[in-house]
Design a protein around this motif. Structure first.
Motif, PDB file in Angstrom:
ATOM      1  N   ASN A   1      26.984 -98.749 -67.394  1.00 40.96           N
ATOM      2  CA  ASN A   1      25.862 -98.745 -68.334  1.00 40.96           C
ATOM      3  C   ASN A   1      24.919 -99.926 -68.191  1.00 40.96           C
ATOM      4  O   ASN A   1      23.829 -99.909 -68.737  1.00 40.96           O
ATOM      5  CB  ASN A   1      26.378 -98.695 -69.774  1.00 40.96           C
ATOM      6  N   GLY A   2      25.317-100.971 -67.485  1.00 40.50           N
ATOM      7  CA  GLY A   2      24.415-102.083 -67.216  1.00 40.50           C
ATOM      8  C   GLY A   2      23.867-102.751 -68.464  1.00 40.50           C
ATOM      9  O   GLY A   2      22.654-102.908 -68.604  1.00 40.50           O
ATOM     10  N   GLU A   3      24.743-103.156 -69.390  1.00 41.86           N
ATOM     11  CA  GLU A   3      24.298-103.807 -70.621  1.00 41.86           C
ATOM     12  C   GLU A   3      24.092-105.306 -70.394  1.00 41.86           C
ATOM     13  O   GLU A   3      24.834-105.932 -69.637  1.00 41.86           O
ATOM     14  CB  GLU A   3      25.326-103.592 -71.730  1.00 41.86           C
ATOM     15  N   MET A   4      23.085-105.868 -71.080  1.00 41.09           N
ATOM     16  CA  MET A   4      22.740-107.282 -70.928  1.00 41.09           C
ATOM     17  C   MET A   4      22.329-107.865 -72.266  1.00 41.09           C
ATOM     18  O   MET A   4      21.763-107.160 -73.105  1.00 41.09           O
ATOM     19  CB  MET A   4      21.568-107.450 -69.949  1.00 41.09           C
TER      20      MET A   4
ATOM     21  N   ALA B   1      17.578-101.250 -61.435  1.00 36.90           N
ATOM     22  CA  ALA B   1      17.658-101.147 -62.889  1.00 36.90           C
ATOM     23  C   ALA B   1      18.067-102.473 -63.504  1.00 36.90           C
ATOM     24  O   ALA B   1      17.493-102.923 -64.501  1.00 36.90           O
ATOM     25  CB  ALA B   1      18.648-100.050 -63.283  1.00 36.90           C
ATOM     26  N   ILE B   2      19.061-103.132 -62.908  1.00 33.84           N
ATOM     27  CA  ILE B   2      19.536-104.418 -63.425  1.00 33.84           C
ATOM     28  C   ILE B   2      18.466-105.493 -63.243  1.00 33.84           C
ATOM     29  O   ILE B   2      18.172-106.262 -64.171  1.00 33.84           O
ATOM     30  CB  ILE B   2      20.834-104.848 -62.716  1.00 33.84           C
ATOM     31  N   ALA B   3      17.880-105.570 -62.058  1.00 32.72           N
ATOM     32  CA  ALA B   3      16.878-106.598 -61.783  1.00 32.72           C
ATOM     33  C   ALA B   3      15.675-106.466 -62.701  1.00 32.72           C
ATOM     34  O   ALA B   3      15.162-107.464 -63.237  1.00 32.72           O
ATOM     35  CB  ALA B   3      16.442-106.519 -60.315  1.00 32.72           C
ATOM     36  N   ALA B   4      15.196-105.232 -62.909  1.00 29.21           N
ATOM     37  CA  ALA B   4      14.060-105.012 -63.807  1.00 29.21           C
ATOM     38  C   ALA B   4      14.431-105.370 -65.234  1.00 29.21           C
ATOM     39  O   ALA B   4      13.628-105.946 -65.981  1.00 29.21           O
ATOM     40  CB  ALA B   4      13.595-103.563 -63.724  1.00 29.21           C
ATOM     41  N   GLY B   5      15.663-105.032 -65.638  1.00 29.63           N
ATOM     42  CA  GLY B   5      16.121-105.367 -66.986  1.00 29.63           C
ATOM     43  C   GLY B   5      16.167-106.858 -67.217  1.00 29.63           C
ATOM     44  O   GLY B   5      15.739-107.354 -68.271  1.00 29.63           O
ATOM     45  N   ILE B   6      16.673-107.608 -66.245  1.00 31.20           N
ATOM     46  CA  ILE B   6      16.730-109.074 -66.372  1.00 31.20           C
ATOM     47  C   ILE B   6      15.327-109.651 -66.469  1.00 31.20           C
ATOM     48  O   ILE B   6      15.044-110.521 -67.305  1.00 31.20           O
ATOM     49  CB  ILE B   6      17.481-109.690 -65.176  1.00 31.20           C
TER      50      ILE B   6
ATOM     51  N   VAL C   1      17.469-105.573 -80.155  1.00 30.45           N
ATOM     52  CA  VAL C   1      17.627-104.655 -79.030  1.00 30.45           C
ATOM     53  C   VAL C   1      16.267-104.123 -78.607  1.00 30.45           C
ATOM     54  O   VAL C   1      15.449-103.743 -79.444  1.00 30.45           O
ATOM     55  CB  VAL C   1      18.549-103.475 -79.404  1.00 30.45           C
ATOM     56  N   ILE C   2      16.029-104.118 -77.305  1.00 33.35           N
ATOM     57  CA  ILE C   2      14.787-103.539 -76.787  1.00 33.35           C
ATOM     58  C   ILE C   2      15.130-102.325 -75.927  1.00 33.35           C
ATOM     59  O   ILE C   2      16.186-102.270 -75.281  1.00 33.35           O
ATOM     60  CB  ILE C   2      13.965-104.553 -75.968  1.00 33.35           C
ATOM     61  N   ASN C   3      14.233-101.353 -75.941  1.00 34.18           N
ATOM     62  CA  ASN C   3      14.357-100.164 -75.102  1.00 34.18           C
ATOM     63  C   ASN C   3      13.533-100.418 -73.844  1.00 34.18           C
ATOM     64  O   ASN C   3      12.308-100.469 -73.900  1.00 34.18           O
ATOM     65  CB  ASN C   3      13.842 -98.939 -75.850  1.00 34.18           C
ATOM     66  N   LEU C   4      14.208-100.605 -72.731  1.00 36.26           N
ATOM     67  CA  LEU C   4      13.505-100.952 -71.500  1.00 36.26           C
ATOM     68  C   LEU C   4      12.455 -99.918 -71.126  1.00 36.26           C
ATOM     69  O   LEU C   4      11.375-100.258 -70.647  1.00 36.26           O
ATOM     70  CB  LEU C   4      14.503-101.111 -70.347  1.00 36.26           C
ATOM     71  N   ALA C   5      12.773 -98.647 -71.336  1.00 28.71           N
ATOM     72  CA  ALA C   5      11.842 -97.587 -70.936  1.00 28.71           C
ATOM     73  C   ALA C   5      10.522 -97.658 -71.689  1.00 28.71           C
ATOM     74  O   ALA C   5       9.500 -97.154 -71.206  1.00 28.71           O
ATOM     75  CB  ALA C   5      12.494 -96.220 -71.144  1.00 28.71           C
ATOM     76  N   LEU C   6      10.530 -98.283 -72.881  1.00 32.17           N
ATOM     77  CA  LEU C   6       9.311 -98.381 -73.684  1.00 32.17           C
ATOM     78  C   LEU C   6       8.557 -99.686 -73.452  1.00 32.17           C
ATOM     79  O   LEU C   6       7.483 -99.891 -74.028  1.00 32.17           O
ATOM     80  CB  LEU C   6       9.662 -98.254 -75.179  1.00 32.17           C
ATOM     81  N   GLN C   7       9.102-100.558 -72.617  1.00 30.03           N
ATOM     82  CA  GLN C   7       8.434-101.826 -72.345  1.00 30.03           C
ATOM     83  C   GLN C   7       7.286-101.629 -71.363  1.00 30.03           C
ATOM     84  O   GLN C   7       7.417-100.874 -70.390  1.00 30.03           O
ATOM     85  CB  GLN C   7       9.425-102.847 -71.786  1.00 30.03           C
ATOM     86  N   PRO C   8       6.133-102.272 -71.626  1.00 30.70           N
ATOM     87  CA  PRO C   8       4.978-102.120 -70.730  1.00 30.70           C
ATOM     88  C   PRO C   8       5.339-102.476 -69.289  1.00 30.70           C
ATOM     89  O   PRO C   8       5.935-103.526 -69.027  1.00 30.70           O
ATOM     90  CB  PRO C   8       3.953-103.109 -71.301  1.00 30.70           C
TER      91      PRO C   8
ATOM     92  N   GLU D   1       6.842 -99.698 -63.158  1.00 26.37           N
ATOM     93  CA  GLU D   1       6.327-100.436 -62.008  1.00 26.37           C
ATOM     94  C   GLU D   1       7.310-101.523 -61.576  1.00 26.37           C
ATOM     95  O   GLU D   1       7.546-101.735 -60.377  1.00 26.37           O
ATOM     96  CB  GLU D   1       4.980-101.076 -62.339  1.00 26.37           C
ATOM     97  N   ARG D   2       7.925-102.197 -62.557  1.00 28.75           N
ATOM     98  CA  ARG D   2       8.909-103.239 -62.236  1.00 28.75           C
ATOM     99  C   ARG D   2      10.127-102.623 -61.553  1.00 28.75           C
ATOM    100  O   ARG D   2      10.690-103.185 -60.621  1.00 28.75           O
ATOM    101  CB  ARG D   2       9.337-103.967 -63.501  1.00 28.75           C
ATOM    102  N   TYR D   3      10.530-101.468 -62.057  1.00 31.14           N
ATOM    103  CA  TYR D   3      11.696-100.801 -61.502  1.00 31.14           C
ATOM    104  C   TYR D   3      11.452-100.408 -60.046  1.00 31.14           C
ATOM    105  O   TYR D   3      12.295-100.653 -59.172  1.00 31.14           O
ATOM    106  CB  TYR D   3      12.044 -99.566 -62.336  1.00 31.14           C
ATOM    107  N   VAL D   4      10.312 -99.825 -59.786  1.00 32.93           N
ATOM    108  CA  VAL D   4       9.978 -99.427 -58.417  1.00 32.93           C
ATOM    109  C   VAL D   4       9.899-100.662 -57.522  1.00 32.93           C
ATOM    110  O   VAL D   4      10.403-100.660 -56.388  1.00 32.93           O
ATOM    111  CB  VAL D   4       8.649 -98.646 -58.381  1.00 32.93           C
ATOM    112  N   GLY D   5       9.287-101.726 -58.033  1.00 25.22           N
ATOM    113  CA  GLY D   5       9.196-102.959 -57.244  1.00 25.22           C
ATOM    114  C   GLY D   5      10.558-103.554 -56.945  1.00 25.22           C
ATOM    115  O   GLY D   5      10.802-104.101 -55.865  1.00 25.22           O
TER     116      GLY D   5
END
Length: 437
Positions: free
Chosen positions: A240-243, A324-329, A414-421, A425-429
């Motif tokens: 689940n990659g929780e942080m 997913a982890i890198a973008a989340g961090i 708690v933040i929802n990563l999918a809703l973050q501006p 693009e960060r995920y693809v990068g």
């Protein structure tokens, strides 16, 4: 470490047998206990995992909760801690002196309904399947308890402290999971819960949100993030990659679907941490480009390194998980308003983190380069947090413990990563296999 065991049916399919290799033994199911020598990357060779060195530190249980001292209480109660993960279920039995005397480890049998929580939430829309998933985990826990009960002296009894992600908790408790899988992804049941397993009372850690569960609350508890000033980034590199990032003043948490790539679900016979090291090596030698494509000569057939066959499909699976982890961090740091160098320690939790070479993680862009020398190997912080909670319960501090855990939950944003501006693009990068700065 889950050792081979021939003491009856309890161990035939659940207890993980070790894989043997040139550099030692490591369980097929790793709980991050740190007792295996393991088949590990070169950065760890010839090193004592309980000591610090080369900028890498191991956060053993002693470092988390102090020197091993006798557990409080009248001596009649024996503590069991349990970590119910999406992929793995792990249980520990402690003696009066606070030492682990036995382990029970199993693949979560719910995996037949899907590798991740979303798959299981969808399956649980059929009530009979939801009931079956709860039953499957309960049976594993009860088998572990029965095994432990055979070791009790006359007059001794067990009690258990359990932590799990929110979906696993819902299924175990028999709660309707649909709200967890559809927007706005709410969770009605987040308080600490009580349940009996094979006649043994159990306290279940509270959760924070639909995707940040009791396992992370236990991790926060283990790392003492709710009490210290040290700025900690706790990353559980599981399915689940929780942080969570923060300290006693402020904490922000998130979750991202890393999938099974970090838990050995990519190439059979190779653990996720070792896969990271192999990808770093392939990139350094020019066999992989920054997009993750292998050279033409290896694209269809893959490449064999030692006794491991690395395929293009395996590379892609790790890429998706690491992005997913890198973008989340990156987003957590931005929401907190700090740069990576402001983090005092990066705690890598779970079995994956125990054998991860931080420099290899930096080389492929999984972790920020500025945090490589601040990595702390946390081991199984879920079980350690449960142990800390169990110690307090043995001292008669149930109300105090529940109040403390409740405050931890309430003061963790708690933040929802999918809703973050800019998340997509960060995920693809972050898919690029390049060294992080």
């Amino acid at each position: 470490m889950a050792k081979e065991d021939n003491r009856g049916k309890d161990s035939e399919s659940e207890t993980a047998a070790p894989e043997r290799g040139k550099k030692g033994v490591r369980c097929r199911i790793c709980t991050g206990c740190g007792l295996c020598p393991g088949v590990i990357s070169s950065a760890w060779q010839n090193r004592n995992l309980t000591e610090s060195g080369q900028g890498i530190h191991v956060l053993a249980e002693d470092a988390l909760y102090g020197e091993k001292t006798p557990l409080p209480g009248d001596g009649c109660m024996r503590l069991v801690t349990a970590d119910v993960g999406t992929t793995t279920i792990a249980m520990l039995l402690y003696d009066r002196d606070g030492r682990v005397t036995d382990r029970y480890v199993s693949v979560n049998p719910q995996t037949k309904y899907g590798a991740d929580v979303i798959s299981r939430i969808r399956a649980a829309e059929k009530k009979e399947l939801a009931h079956d998933m709860g039953r499957l985990v309960q049976e594993v826990l009860e088998r572990g308890i029965r095994r432990f009960q055979r070791q009790l002296a006359q007059g001794e009894k067990l009690f258990m402290v359990l932590a799990a992600n929110t979906t696993m908790t819902y299924l175990l408790m028999g709660w309707e999971t649909r709200e967890l899988g559809y927007a706005p992804f709410t969770a009605s049941h987040l308080s600490a819960a009580h349940k009996m397993f094979a006649g043994v009372p159990c306290i279940v850690f509270p959760g924070i949100s639909a995707f940040v569960g009791g396992d992370m609350v236990a991790g926060i508890h283990a790392c003492k993030m709710a009490h210290g000033q040290e700025l900690t980034l706790l990353v559980d590199l599981g399915t689940n990659g929780e942080m969570v990032l923060g300290n006693r003043d402020r904490r922000i948490a998130c979750a991202t679907a890393a999938g099974p790539a970090f838990e050995g679900g990519v190439n059979k016979g190779i653990w996720g941490a070792d896969m990271i090291s192999l990808l770093a090596r392939l990139r350094q030698e020019g066999i992989l480009d920054e997009t993750g494509l292998m050279r033409d000569a290896f694209f269809e057939t893959g490449i064999r390194i030692g006794n491991v066959h690395v395929t293009q499909e395996a590379v892609r699976s790790v890429q998706l998980a690491k992005a997913a982890i890198a973008a989340g961090i990156e987003i957590l740091l931005e929401c907190y308003g700090i740069r990576p160098e402001a983090v005092d320690r990066l705690v890598l939790a779970g079995g994956f983190g125990y054998y991860l070479d931080p420099q290899s993680a930096v080389e492929i862009g999984l972790l920020p380069g500025k945090l490589a020398d601040r990595v702390v190997i946390g081991g199984n912080t879920v079980l350690t947090g449960a142990l800390l909670a169990g110690r307090k319960l043995l001292m008669g501090g149930k109300d105090e413990l529940l109040a403390e855990l409740s405050e931890t939950v309430e003061r963790t944003e708690v933040i929802n990563l999918a809703l973050q501006p800019g998340f997509e693009e960060r995920y693809v990068g972050a898919m690029k296999i390049n060294k992080s700065e």
